[in-house]
Design a protein around this motif. Structure first.
Motif, PDB file in Angstrom:
ATOM      1  N   GLY A  54      -9.414  47.409  -1.212  1.00  0.00           N
ATOM      2  CA  GLY A  54      -9.421  46.334  -0.800  1.00  0.00           C
ATOM      3  C   GLY A  54     -10.123  45.086  -1.785  1.00  0.00           C
ATOM      4  N   MET A  55      -9.670  45.100  -2.876  1.00  0.00           N
ATOM      5  CA  MET A  55     -10.502  44.025  -3.925  1.00  0.00           C
ATOM      6  C   MET A  55      -9.491  42.996  -4.523  1.00  0.00           C
ATOM      7  SD  MET A  55     -13.419  45.771  -3.937  1.00  0.00           S
ATOM      8  CE  MET A  55     -14.411  45.267  -5.625  1.00  0.00           C
ATOM      9  N   VAL A  56     -10.255  41.899  -5.010  1.00  0.00           N
ATOM     10  CA  VAL A  56      -9.348  40.869  -5.625  1.00  0.00           C
ATOM     11  C   VAL A  56     -10.029  40.888  -6.714  1.00  0.00           C
ATOM     12  CG1 VAL A  56      -8.328  39.604  -3.781  1.00  0.00           C
ATOM     13  CG2 VAL A  56     -10.599  39.021  -4.648  1.00  0.00           C
ATOM     14  N   VAL A  57      -9.410  40.389  -8.322  1.00  0.00           N
ATOM     15  CA  VAL A  57     -10.245  40.527  -9.400  1.00  0.00           C
ATOM     16  C   VAL A  57     -10.022  38.943  -9.950  1.00  0.00           C
ATOM     17  CG1 VAL A  57      -9.886  41.431 -11.565  1.00  0.00           C
ATOM     18  CG2 VAL A  57      -9.264  42.595  -9.608  1.00  0.00           C
ATOM     19  N   LEU A  58     -11.370  38.393 -10.363  1.00  0.00           N
ATOM     20  CA  LEU A  58     -11.400  37.063 -11.215  1.00  0.00           C
ATOM     21  C   LEU A  58     -11.295  37.728 -12.666  1.00  0.00           C
ATOM     22  CD1 LEU A  58     -14.219  35.479  -9.278  1.00  0.00           C
ATOM     23  CD2 LEU A  58     -12.070  34.505 -10.100  1.00  0.00           C
TER      24      LEU A  58
END
Length: 329
Positions: free
Chosen positions: A80-84
């Motif tokens: 459950g991650m988003v990446v910058l």
């Protein structure tokens, strides 16, 4: 509260035998997405440095040309991650849908959700810095579900500040000059600045009160000033003007930013110097209080000793003696 130390982990395709190199890299470095086989005659050469905390994952990736894509069969590996992502060299082309191309060049910052459709192609000699955040944290900061998008200074005033922070943390991590506690402190500050940036981004297009906008700016200047102090606390010429310049604001705005946190600029600098001194005392086999105080930015040994005792309850010599006894035990 001081974040728990975090160690820098280094992965390289050179760690595996040539025959196992692709499979090993896919499982170790790309568990959230599907790594596509390189073109015939092309050898995969990549390196990944990571710092991990309970709140986020920071990484620095260098590689030859290669491709990855979001894949449902690997979604179970993705927590459950988003990446910058900040591109430092080379380029990345993203195909979010058939016929939709988005090219990222050096200096560009993007937000990507690994569970959304995406096909990413890295050019040769590419290098990126990324910060992976829990999707729930990113959504709460944005005020909506995160999506795949570029983030520009025109959309969010904090983009240059976050990009600079990611760049500097990458440089320091690669230099090998920081210990685990330094890494943890900088990663904690970077995580906070990333959420602040997403919060500011999410507010664009909505009616904001001047107070809320000012609070965001104050928090950004405060974070930038603390980061600058961490890097330059040893300097004897460091004053409010220099710190304000390092935080890209005026002295008045700097005073106001610290006042909003219930602190003072020089008080925060003194605290950083004392923390640096304590860390050096704990690492040193022998103690020279005069040399130590000068190294940490204090001009007067007597004043340093008094401040140290007031802050930590023991003199520098007593603290050093206690640490030696603990190590002996």
């Amino acid at each position: 509260m001081t974040p728990p130390p975090c160690e820098l982990e280094r992965l390289s395709t050179a760690d595996a035998e040539p025959a196992q190199r692709f499979d090993a890299w896919r499982e170790r470095a790309h568990r959230w997405v599907d790594l596509l086989p390189p073109l015939p005659g092309t050898e995969l050469d990549a390196e990944l440095l990571t710092l991990r905390s309970d709140a986020c994952l920071f990484g620095i990736m260098r590689s030859t040309a290669y491709e990855v894509r979001a894949a449902s069969h690997r979604a179970s590996n993705e927590p459950g991650m988003v990446v910058l992502t900040l591109i430092q060299a080379g380029h990345v082309v993203r195909d979010a849908a058939p016929g939709e191309h988005q090219r990222m060049s050096p200096g560009m910052l993007g937000l990507y959700d690994t569970q959304r459709p995406g096909h990413y192609r890295w050019g040769p000699n590419s290098r990126e810095v990324f910060l992976a955040l829990p999707r729930t944290d990113a959504a709460a900061a944005l005020g909506r579900e995160p999506g795949n998008m570029l983030i520009t200074p025109a959309q969010c005033a904090l983009v240059p500040l976050l990009s600079g922070q990611l760049d500097q943390l990458a440089q320091l991590a690669r230099s090998g000059r920081l210990d685990a506690e330094d890494h943890a402190g900088l990663l904690h500050a970077t995580h906070a600045l990333a959420l602040l940036t997403l919060r500011n981004l999410g507010r664009q297009g909505r009616d904001l009160s001047a107070a809320n906008g000012r609070a965001d700016a104050d928090a950004a200047h405060h974070a930038a000033a603390l980061h600058f102090m961490q890097l330059h606390a040893h300097r004897h010429d460091l004053d409010v003007a220099a710190i304000a310049h390092g935080a890209a604001c005026s002295r008045t705005r700097l005073y106001e930013a610290f006042a909003a946190q219930g602190a003072t600029v020089m008080g925060a600098l003194r605290e950083q110097r004392l923390l640096n001194a304590r860390a050096l005392i704990e690492q040193s086999a022998r103690l020279n209080v005069g040399a130590l105080s000068w190294r940490c930015g204090f001009a007067d040994q007597s004043s340093f000793s008094k401040l140290f005792r007031k802050r930590f309850g023991l003199s520098p010599s007593e603290w050093h003696q206690n640490m030696r006894q603990e190590r002996a035990r």
